[in-house]
Scaffold this active site. Structure first.
Site, mmCIF file in Angstrom:
data_model
loop_
_atom_site.group_PDB
_atom_site.id
_atom_site.type_symbol
_atom_site.label_atom_id
_atom_site.label_comp_id
_atom_site.label_asym_id
_atom_site.label_seq_id
_atom_site.Cartn_x
_atom_site.Cartn_y
_atom_site.Cartn_z
ATOM 1 N N TRP A 101 0.834 -1.207 0.000
ATOM 2 C CA TRP A 101 0.000 0.000 0.000
ATOM 3 C C TRP A 101 0.861 1.246 0.000
ATOM 4 O O TRP A 101 0.554 2.223 -0.692
ATOM 5 C CB TRP A 101 -0.978 -0.010 1.164
ATOM 6 C CG TRP A 101 -1.970 -1.130 1.102
ATOM 7 C CD1 TRP A 101 -2.145 -2.142 2.002
ATOM 8 C CD2 TRP A 101 -2.928 -1.375 0.058
ATOM 9 N NE1 TRP A 101 -3.141 -2.989 1.583
ATOM 10 C CE2 TRP A 101 -3.637 -2.544 0.402
ATOM 11 C CE3 TRP A 101 -3.248 -0.715 -1.133
ATOM 12 C CZ2 TRP A 101 -4.650 -3.067 -0.408
ATOM 13 C CZ3 TRP A 101 -4.263 -1.242 -1.938
ATOM 14 C CH2 TRP A 101 -4.945 -2.403 -1.571
ATOM 15 N N ASP A 171 -1.510 6.631 6.250
ATOM 16 C CA ASP A 171 -2.608 5.728 5.904
ATOM 17 C C ASP A 171 -2.820 4.840 7.127
ATOM 18 O O ASP A 171 -1.945 4.048 7.484
ATOM 19 C CB ASP A 171 -2.189 4.897 4.680
ATOM 20 C CG ASP A 171 -3.214 3.835 4.287
ATOM 21 O OD1 ASP A 171 -4.213 3.651 5.011
ATOM 22 O OD2 ASP A 171 -2.997 3.182 3.242
ATOM 23 N N LYS A 195 -11.840 -1.857 6.877
ATOM 24 C CA LYS A 195 -10.987 -2.739 7.658
ATOM 25 C C LYS A 195 -11.459 -2.808 9.115
ATOM 26 O O LYS A 195 -11.424 -3.859 9.723
ATOM 27 C CB LYS A 195 -9.523 -2.261 7.627
ATOM 28 C CG LYS A 195 -8.972 -2.034 6.227
ATOM 29 C CD LYS A 195 -8.781 -3.329 5.443
ATOM 30 C CE LYS A 195 -8.734 -3.134 3.945
ATOM 31 N NZ LYS A 195 -7.596 -2.434 3.432
HETATM 32 C C1 LIG Z 1 -7.112 -1.994 2.156
HETATM 33 C C2 LIG Z 1 -6.083 -0.958 2.231
HETATM 34 C C3 LIG Z 1 -5.970 0.046 1.243
HETATM 35 C C4 LIG Z 1 -6.848 0.091 0.032
HETATM 36 O O1 LIG Z 1 -8.138 0.457 0.351
HETATM 37 P P1 LIG Z 1 -9.236 0.713 -0.770
HETATM 38 O O2 LIG Z 1 -10.342 1.337 0.016
HETATM 39 O O3 LIG Z 1 -9.577 -0.590 -1.371
HETATM 40 O O4 LIG Z 1 -8.657 1.648 -1.767
HETATM 41 C C5 LIG Z 1 -5.001 1.007 1.406
HETATM 42 N N1 LIG Z 1 -4.187 1.008 2.466
HETATM 43 C C6 LIG Z 1 -4.255 0.067 3.427
HETATM 44 C C7 LIG Z 1 -3.335 0.120 4.588
HETATM 45 C C8 LIG Z 1 -5.205 -0.939 3.336
HETATM 46 O O5 LIG Z 1 -5.276 -1.890 4.287
#
Ligand SMILES: *Cc1c(COP(=O)(O)O)cnc(C)c1O
Length: 360
Positions: A101, A171, A195
C-alpha cells in the site's frame, strides 16, 4: 442464522450489535418511514446522522478543533493521488516503503512530483519497520508519507518516524480506532473504513486546517480538492450516506465499549493469545520481527505450502473463515480487528493446536 468467525483482512468483521441495529432500522429509520438508504442527504434526519458520526469520531480520537473530518468516497486508494495533488506545493515528498500500500502511494506520488523513497523494508519482504529515527529527508519535501499498519505484511509502526519538522501523512486504514492516537502528530490521517469501521466505499480523512488550501496542483478536479469537501462539510455532492450511517453506529459501539484505550487493551489481549502460541508452536511461525508486530493483522506460515492450504480448508470447515494469506506472503493471515471477539481468537488457537498435534 449462523455466523462464522471471519478473519478477513477487508471488508471485514463488524460488531454484531451494529448489524442487528441496522437490520431493525432497515425499513423505517426511527419513524421517518424510510430506510437511511432512501433518504435525502440534505434532510434534517440525515444531517443529524452525519453530524453525530463526526462528533463521536472527534470524541473517540480526541481530534482537535483545527482538524477537519471528511467523509469521502474512492477508498483509501484515491488518497494516493489526492494527497500529492493537494499537498505537493514544492512537488517533492518523502515516502517510507513498508509494503504494497505504501508502494502504491509512492508510485502514484511520482505522477505528480518527485516522490523520494527515504526508507524501505522490501529487502526482507516487508517483515519489519525500518529505523526511521534519522532519515535523509529532503529539506523541501512537502510531507513524509507512511502506511502505519501494513495490512498485508502484519507490521505496525510502534514509534512514528522522525519527520524532522515535515508534515506527517499516514494511511491508517487497518489500525483505525484500534488504539488511542495523538492526532496532533500528523498533518493528515486517513483510512478506508472497510478494515475496522464500516462498509467499503467510505474513506475518512482527518486533516489539519492549514493544509486545506486552494493552491492545489493545476488540473486537480473539484472533487479531489480537500477544500471542496471541507467547505461543504462532506456534503458537496451525495456522500456514501448509508456507509457513513454504519460508521456512526460503530463509533457509538466503540464509545459504549469504553473508548480506544479499552479497545487497545482488548486488542493486545487478543493478539497476545495468537502471538504467544506462534512463539511456542513447532509447526506454525509468525513472519514478522517481534517488535514490529501488528495487533490487527497476523500472518503466519507452516513453511509447507500444501499444509498451509490444508489448514485454511480445514479451518473454514470449522467455521474459521478467510485465513488464507496474501499471495505475496503466502501462508495464512488472521485479521483480528476491533469487532473480532476474544472467543474467535481462542477458537483459532485451539484449532491450530489440534492441527499441530495431528501433523506432528
Ligand atoms: C485496504 C487498504 C488500502 C486500500 O483500500 P481501498 O479502500 O480498497 O482503496 C489502502 N491502504 C491500506 C493500509 C489498506 O489496508
Amino acid at each position: 442464522m449462523s455466523r462464522v468467525y471471519n478473519f478477513s483482512a477487508g471488508p471485514a468483521v463488524l460488531p454484531e450489535e451494529v448489524l442487528q441495529e441496522a437490520a431493525e432500522e432497515m425499513l423505517d429509520y426511527r419513524g421517518s418511514g424510510m430506510s437511511v438508504m432512501e433518504m435525502s442527504h440534505r434532510s434534517k434526519v440525515y444531517d443529524n446522522i452525519i453530524k453525530e458520526a463526526e462528533a463521536d469520531l472527534r470524541d473517540l480520537m480526541g481530534i482537535p478543533d483545527n482538524y477537519k473530518v471528511l467523509f469521502l468516497q474512492g477508498g483509501a486508494s484515491q488518497q494516493f493521488a489526492m494527497i500529492p495533488m493537494n499537498l505537493m506545493k514544492n512537488k517533492k515528498a518523502a515516502y517510507i516503503i513498508t509494503g504494497q500500500w505504501a508502494k502504491k502511494a509512492w508510485k502514484e506520488g511520482q505522477i505528480y512530483g518527485e516522490a523520494v523513497a527515504v526508507a524501505s523494508s522490501e529487502d526482507k519482504t516487508f517483515s519489519y519497520i525500518p529505523d526511521c529515527s534519522d532519515l535523509d529527508i529532503p529539506e523541501d519535501a512537502d510531507y513524509v508519507y507512511i502506511c502505519e499498519n501494513n495490512t498485508i505484511y502484519g507490521t505496525k509502526y510502534k514509534t512514528l518516524p522522525n519527520t524532522k519538522g515535515h508534515t506527517l501523512v499516514a494511511d491508517i486504514s487497518s489500525c483505525f480506532l484500534s488504539e488511542p492516537v495523538d492526532v496532533t502528530k500528523y498533518g493528515v490521517l486517513y483510512g478506508g473504513v472497510q478494515k475496522n469501521i464500516g462498509p467499503a466505499g467510505v474513506v475518512i480523512v482527518i486533516i489539519r486546517e492549514d493544509l486545506i488550501t486552494e493552491d492545489t496542483l493545476p488540473g486537480t478536479p473539484t472533487m479531489l480538492q480537500y477544500k471542496t469537501h471541507a467547505d461543504a462539510e462532506s456534503l458537496y455532492n451525495t456522500p456514501p450516506a448509508y456507509g457513513i450511517y454504519i460508521c456512526g453506529k460503530v463509533f457509538k459501539w466503540l464509545k459504549k465499549m469504553g473508548g480506544l484505550a479499552v479497545m487497545q487493551e482488548r486488542n493486545e489481549e487478543k493478539a497476545n493469545i495468537l502471538y504467544d502460541f506462534l512463539d511456542e508452536s513447532k509447526l506454525f511461525q509468525g513472519t514478522v520481527v517481534q517488535k514490529d508486530r501488528s495487533l490487527m493483522n497476523v500472518p503466519f506460515i507452516t513453511g509447507d505450502k500444501e499444509l498451509d492450504a490444508q489448514f485454511v480448508a480445514e479451518a473454514k470447515a470449522a467455521g474459521l473463515e478467510n485465513l488464507k494469506g496474501h499471495r505475496s506472503v503466502g501462508g495464512m493471515r488472521a485479521s483480528i480487528y476491533n469487532a473480532m471477539p476474544k472467543e474467535g481468537v481462542e477458537k483459532l488457537v485451539a484449532f491450530m493446536r489440534e492441527f499441530e498435534k495431528n501433523h506432528a
